[in-house]
Design a protein around this motif. Structure first.
Motif, mmCIF file in Angstrom:
data_model
loop_
_atom_site.group_PDB
_atom_site.id
_atom_site.type_symbol
_atom_site.label_atom_id
_atom_site.label_comp_id
_atom_site.label_asym_id
_atom_site.label_seq_id
_atom_site.Cartn_x
_atom_site.Cartn_y
_atom_site.Cartn_z
ATOM 1 N N PHE A 26 0.835 -1.203 0.000
ATOM 2 C CA PHE A 26 0.000 0.000 0.000
ATOM 3 C C PHE A 26 0.870 1.253 0.000
ATOM 4 O O PHE A 26 0.651 2.176 -0.786
ATOM 5 C CB PHE A 26 -0.936 -0.013 1.213
ATOM 6 C CG PHE A 26 -1.841 1.181 1.287
ATOM 7 C CD1 PHE A 26 -3.065 1.169 0.652
ATOM 8 C CD2 PHE A 26 -1.466 2.316 2.002
ATOM 9 C CE1 PHE A 26 -3.906 2.278 0.714
ATOM 10 C CE2 PHE A 26 -2.297 3.416 2.074
ATOM 11 C CZ PHE A 26 -3.523 3.403 1.427
ATOM 12 N N GLN A 27 1.848 1.296 0.886
ATOM 13 C CA GLN A 27 2.704 2.479 1.005
ATOM 14 C C GLN A 27 3.482 2.731 -0.284
ATOM 15 O O GLN A 27 3.622 3.881 -0.701
ATOM 16 C CB GLN A 27 3.651 2.320 2.191
ATOM 17 C CG GLN A 27 2.918 2.378 3.514
ATOM 18 C CD GLN A 27 3.778 1.979 4.699
ATOM 19 O OE1 GLN A 27 4.721 1.203 4.566
ATOM 20 N NE2 GLN A 27 3.443 2.500 5.867
ATOM 21 N N ASN A 28 3.977 1.690 -0.919
ATOM 22 C CA ASN A 28 4.702 1.856 -2.174
ATOM 23 C C ASN A 28 3.796 2.382 -3.281
ATOM 24 O O ASN A 28 4.213 3.205 -4.105
ATOM 25 C CB ASN A 28 5.346 0.547 -2.612
ATOM 26 C CG ASN A 28 6.526 0.169 -1.746
ATOM 27 O OD1 ASN A 28 7.124 1.003 -1.073
ATOM 28 N ND2 ASN A 28 6.861 -1.109 -1.739
ATOM 29 N N GLN A 29 2.566 1.905 -3.318
ATOM 30 C CA GLN A 29 1.621 2.335 -4.357
ATOM 31 C C GLN A 29 1.295 3.828 -4.232
ATOM 32 O O GLN A 29 1.162 4.517 -5.226
ATOM 33 C CB GLN A 29 0.327 1.519 -4.253
ATOM 34 C CG GLN A 29 -0.730 1.908 -5.267
ATOM 35 C CD GLN A 29 -0.384 1.445 -6.666
ATOM 36 O OE1 GLN A 29 -0.026 0.297 -6.872
ATOM 37 N NE2 GLN A 29 -0.486 2.334 -7.629
ATOM 38 N N PHE A 30 1.160 4.307 -2.996
ATOM 39 C CA PHE A 30 0.715 5.681 -2.784
ATOM 40 C C PHE A 30 1.832 6.631 -2.342
ATOM 41 O O PHE A 30 1.558 7.786 -2.019
ATOM 42 C CB PHE A 30 -0.433 5.702 -1.773
ATOM 43 C CG PHE A 30 -1.665 5.032 -2.313
ATOM 44 C CD1 PHE A 30 -2.457 5.651 -3.253
ATOM 45 C CD2 PHE A 30 -1.998 3.749 -1.901
ATOM 46 C CE1 PHE A 30 -3.577 5.044 -3.771
ATOM 47 C CE2 PHE A 30 -3.118 3.121 -2.412
ATOM 48 C CZ PHE A 30 -3.913 3.766 -3.350
ATOM 49 N N ASN A 31 3.072 6.169 -2.372
ATOM 50 C CA ASN A 31 4.198 7.015 -2.015
ATOM 51 C C ASN A 31 4.306 8.178 -2.999
ATOM 52 O O ASN A 31 4.400 7.986 -4.199
ATOM 53 C CB ASN A 31 5.491 6.193 -2.015
ATOM 54 C CG ASN A 31 6.660 6.975 -1.486
ATOM 55 O OD1 ASN A 31 6.503 7.851 -0.642
ATOM 56 N ND2 ASN A 31 7.845 6.656 -1.981
ATOM 57 N N ASN A 32 4.252 9.384 -2.480
ATOM 58 C CA ASN A 32 4.360 10.618 -3.286
ATOM 59 C C ASN A 32 3.271 10.734 -4.352
ATOM 60 O O ASN A 32 3.478 11.391 -5.373
ATOM 61 C CB ASN A 32 5.740 10.735 -3.928
ATOM 62 C CG ASN A 32 6.825 10.899 -2.904
ATOM 63 O OD1 ASN A 32 6.648 11.576 -1.888
ATOM 64 N ND2 ASN A 32 7.964 10.257 -3.131
ATOM 65 N N ILE A 33 2.106 10.137 -4.141
ATOM 66 C CA ILE A 33 1.036 10.183 -5.137
ATOM 67 C C ILE A 33 0.567 11.613 -5.387
ATOM 68 O O ILE A 33 0.230 11.978 -6.515
ATOM 69 C CB ILE A 33 -0.154 9.268 -4.729
ATOM 70 C CG1 ILE A 33 -1.158 9.115 -5.870
ATOM 71 C CG2 ILE A 33 -0.856 9.793 -3.494
ATOM 72 C CD1 ILE A 33 -0.722 8.226 -6.964
ATOM 73 N N PHE A 34 0.600 12.442 -4.348
ATOM 74 C CA PHE A 34 0.102 13.804 -4.505
ATOM 75 C C PHE A 34 1.122 14.744 -5.150
ATOM 76 O O PHE A 34 0.823 15.903 -5.399
ATOM 77 C CB PHE A 34 -0.400 14.345 -3.160
ATOM 78 C CG PHE A 34 -1.601 13.608 -2.660
ATOM 79 C CD1 PHE A 34 -2.796 13.648 -3.355
ATOM 80 C CD2 PHE A 34 -1.535 12.842 -1.515
ATOM 81 C CE1 PHE A 34 -3.904 12.951 -2.916
ATOM 82 C CE2 PHE A 34 -2.639 12.149 -1.059
ATOM 83 C CZ PHE A 34 -3.829 12.197 -1.764
ATOM 84 N N GLU A 35 2.293 14.236 -5.434
ATOM 85 C CA GLU A 35 3.258 14.975 -6.249
ATOM 86 C C GLU A 35 2.896 14.841 -7.727
ATOM 87 O O GLU A 35 3.279 15.682 -8.540
ATOM 88 C CB GLU A 35 4.680 14.450 -6.021
ATOM 89 C CG GLU A 35 5.152 14.486 -4.584
ATOM 90 C CD GLU A 35 5.246 15.891 -4.020
ATOM 91 O OE1 GLU A 35 5.582 16.816 -4.761
ATOM 92 O OE2 GLU A 35 4.964 16.051 -2.815
ATOM 93 N N LYS A 36 2.139 13.785 -8.050
ATOM 94 C CA LYS A 36 1.800 13.480 -9.439
ATOM 95 C C LYS A 36 0.391 13.910 -9.822
ATOM 96 O O LYS A 36 0.149 14.283 -10.966
ATOM 97 C CB LYS A 36 1.939 11.975 -9.683
ATOM 98 C CG LYS A 36 3.303 11.413 -9.352
ATOM 99 C CD LYS A 36 3.287 9.913 -9.352
ATOM 100 C CE LYS A 36 4.563 9.371 -8.722
ATOM 101 N NZ LYS A 36 4.450 8.000 -8.312
#
Length: 92
Positions: A26-36
């Motif tokens: 889960f953490q890998n999937q959403f890591n820095n998602i809001f940068e994109k």
């Protein structure tokens, strides 16, 4: 059931259990998602269970969205533990 995360555009569907054993997925999937992206929708309809680590991971994602002025939507009735957590947070 093993954790499975599928996505299309900014819509993510989580299936299985979100717990200590697979929280890294889960953490890998959403890591820095809001940068994109500016908005993310997560469906928890098919989540079979969630321990405190899973609830904490989604809670952290929620606070990250708030801090970065981004939009996070969590939809579905898949997990009572998560619902109870956010219900308690808003009442406090």
């Amino acid at each position: 059931m093993e954790l499975k995360i599928t996505s299309c555009n900014n819509f993510f569907k989580i299936q299985g259990k979100l717990d200590r054993d697979n929280i890294e997925i889960f953490q890998n999937q959403f890591n820095n998602i809001f940068e994109k992206v500016n908005n993310v929708t997560i469906s928890i309809q098919d989540v079979e269970g969630m321990d405190k680590y899973g609830v904490d991971a989604i809670s952290k994602l929620h606070f990250e969205a708030l801090n970065k002025n981004k939009r996070l939507s969590i939809i579905g009735f898949g997990c009572k533990e998560l619902y109870d957590h956010f219900k308690t947070e808003t009442a406090a």
